[in-house]
Design a protein around this motif. Structure first.
Motif, mmCIF file in Angstrom:
data_model
loop_
_atom_site.group_PDB
_atom_site.id
_atom_site.type_symbol
_atom_site.label_atom_id
_atom_site.label_comp_id
_atom_site.label_asym_id
_atom_site.label_seq_id
_atom_site.Cartn_x
_atom_site.Cartn_y
_atom_site.Cartn_z
ATOM 1 N N GLU A 1 -30.490 98.989 70.458
ATOM 2 C CA GLU A 1 -30.586 97.548 70.251
ATOM 3 C C GLU A 1 -29.316 96.977 69.633
ATOM 4 O OE1 GLU A 1 -34.259 99.617 70.477
ATOM 5 O OE2 GLU A 1 -32.895 99.703 68.755
ATOM 6 N N GLN A 2 -28.796 97.637 68.614
ATOM 7 C CA GLN A 2 -27.718 97.071 67.822
ATOM 8 C C GLN A 2 -26.346 97.169 68.494
ATOM 9 O OE1 GLN A 2 -27.276 96.035 64.095
ATOM 10 N NE2 GLN A 2 -29.186 95.039 64.699
ATOM 11 N N VAL A 3 -26.043 98.268 69.137
ATOM 12 C CA VAL A 3 -24.694 98.428 69.704
ATOM 13 C C VAL A 3 -24.387 97.357 70.747
ATOM 14 C CG1 VAL A 3 -23.203 99.931 71.074
ATOM 15 C CG2 VAL A 3 -24.459 100.871 69.121
ATOM 16 N N PRO A 4 -25.282 97.071 71.709
ATOM 17 C CA PRO A 4 -24.960 95.989 72.659
ATOM 18 C C PRO A 4 -24.796 94.625 71.985
ATOM 19 C CG PRO A 4 -26.738 97.362 73.514
ATOM 20 C CD PRO A 4 -26.531 97.773 72.091
ATOM 21 N N LEU A 5 -25.575 94.358 70.942
ATOM 22 C CA LEU A 5 -25.452 93.084 70.241
ATOM 23 C C LEU A 5 -24.087 92.948 69.572
ATOM 24 C CD1 LEU A 5 -29.010 92.881 68.649
ATOM 25 C CD2 LEU A 5 -28.064 91.276 70.333
ATOM 26 N N ALA B 1 -21.745 86.315 70.207
ATOM 27 C CA ALA B 1 -22.612 86.782 69.119
ATOM 28 C C ALA B 1 -23.957 86.068 69.126
ATOM 29 C CB ALA B 1 -21.927 86.577 67.779
ATOM 30 N N ASP B 2 -25.014 86.834 68.948
ATOM 31 C CA ASP B 2 -26.359 86.302 68.730
ATOM 32 C C ASP B 2 -26.762 86.748 67.325
ATOM 33 O OD1 ASP B 2 -29.064 85.711 68.585
ATOM 34 O OD2 ASP B 2 -29.520 86.407 70.618
ATOM 35 N N TRP B 3 -26.352 85.972 66.327
ATOM 36 C CA TRP B 3 -26.547 86.407 64.950
ATOM 37 C C TRP B 3 -28.021 86.522 64.585
ATOM 38 C CZ3 TRP B 3 -22.418 88.627 63.636
ATOM 39 C CH2 TRP B 3 -21.170 88.118 64.003
ATOM 40 N N GLN B 4 -28.849 85.673 65.158
ATOM 41 C CA GLN B 4 -30.277 85.760 64.854
ATOM 42 C C GLN B 4 -30.842 87.096 65.314
ATOM 43 O OE1 GLN B 4 -32.523 82.379 66.153
ATOM 44 N NE2 GLN B 4 -34.474 83.187 65.407
ATOM 45 N N ALA B 5 -30.427 87.550 66.485
ATOM 46 C CA ALA B 5 -30.897 88.840 66.988
ATOM 47 C C ALA B 5 -30.287 90.000 66.200
ATOM 48 C CB ALA B 5 -30.563 88.974 68.475
#
Length: 207
Positions: free
Chosen positions: A42-46, A55-59
């Motif tokens: 989840e985190q690496v693609p974000l 950037a999708d800071w909420q996600a």
């Protein structure tokens, strides 16, 4: 929920101790590179998207109330705009001691990423991009690391309003941090952790 506390200090400045301290003060959960390691799909693609300007800071910070360490420290200029009321903590230490610690841990890990297990490569590529964007591309010597470290810290101090910034060494313990965050002093000792051996154990999944 909005992020309330943001760490602008780079890795090997006491960021893991700061994470534990923030959690202990009730200002967590606190995001740290460890959170990326524990949720790589989840985190690496974000974070890779953030590096590319999407950037999708909420996600990224879903379920977190604070964030320290890389990757967060790379994006302090963006984050002060996204979270204009947040309090920022710039962890720092003696630049020469930092360069020695960083060179023996994170920089060494990134330099050897081609030999890493396949499941770690996307994380390491993202981490390399984040660290280079912060001012530490591959191939710097010790003096180059020291100059880049000082430059990053000065950039943070030039960007974040002084009223929202604590320049902090974790060796100073609870007092300055609690005063800055308007938090009561805990009775427990300040957490001190993540020496070089512990860093490698954490990366290898032993912690």
């Amino acid at each position: 929920m909005a992020i309330q506390v943001i760490g602008a200090g780079v890795g090997r400045t006491g960021t893991y101790s700061l994470k534990l301290a923030i959690n202990q003060l009730g200002r967590g959960p606190c995001h740290h590179m460890e959170a990326v390691l524990h949720a790589m799909p989840e985190q690496v693609p974000l974070w890779s998207a953030a590096l590319a300007g999407r950037a999708d800071w909420q996600a990224i910070y879903n379920s977190f109330e604070s964030a320290v360490d890389w990757p967060t420290a790379c994006f302090f200029r963006e984050l002060i705009k996204v979270y204009p009321s947040a309090k920022f903590v710039l962890t720092h230490r003696d630049p020469e001691k930092w360069a020695d610690s960083f060179g023996a841990t994170i920089y060494k890990l990134i330099a050897g990423r081609d030999q890493a297990p396949p499941e770690m490569k996307a994380w390491l590529e993202m981490a390399e991009g984040v660290i280079a964007r912060t001012g530490f591309p591959g191939g710097l010597d010790r003096d180059g690391l020291i100059r880049a470290f000082v430059a990053h810290n000065e950039a943070v101090k030039a960007t974040i309003p002084a009223s929202q910034l604590l320049v902090y060494e974790v060796k100073d313990g609870w007092d300055p941090l609690c005063e800055f965050l308007d938090a009561p002093l805990p009775s427990e000792a300040f957490p001190r952790t993540n020496d070089r051996a512990e860093f490698w154990d954490r990366v290898k999944g032993k912690i």
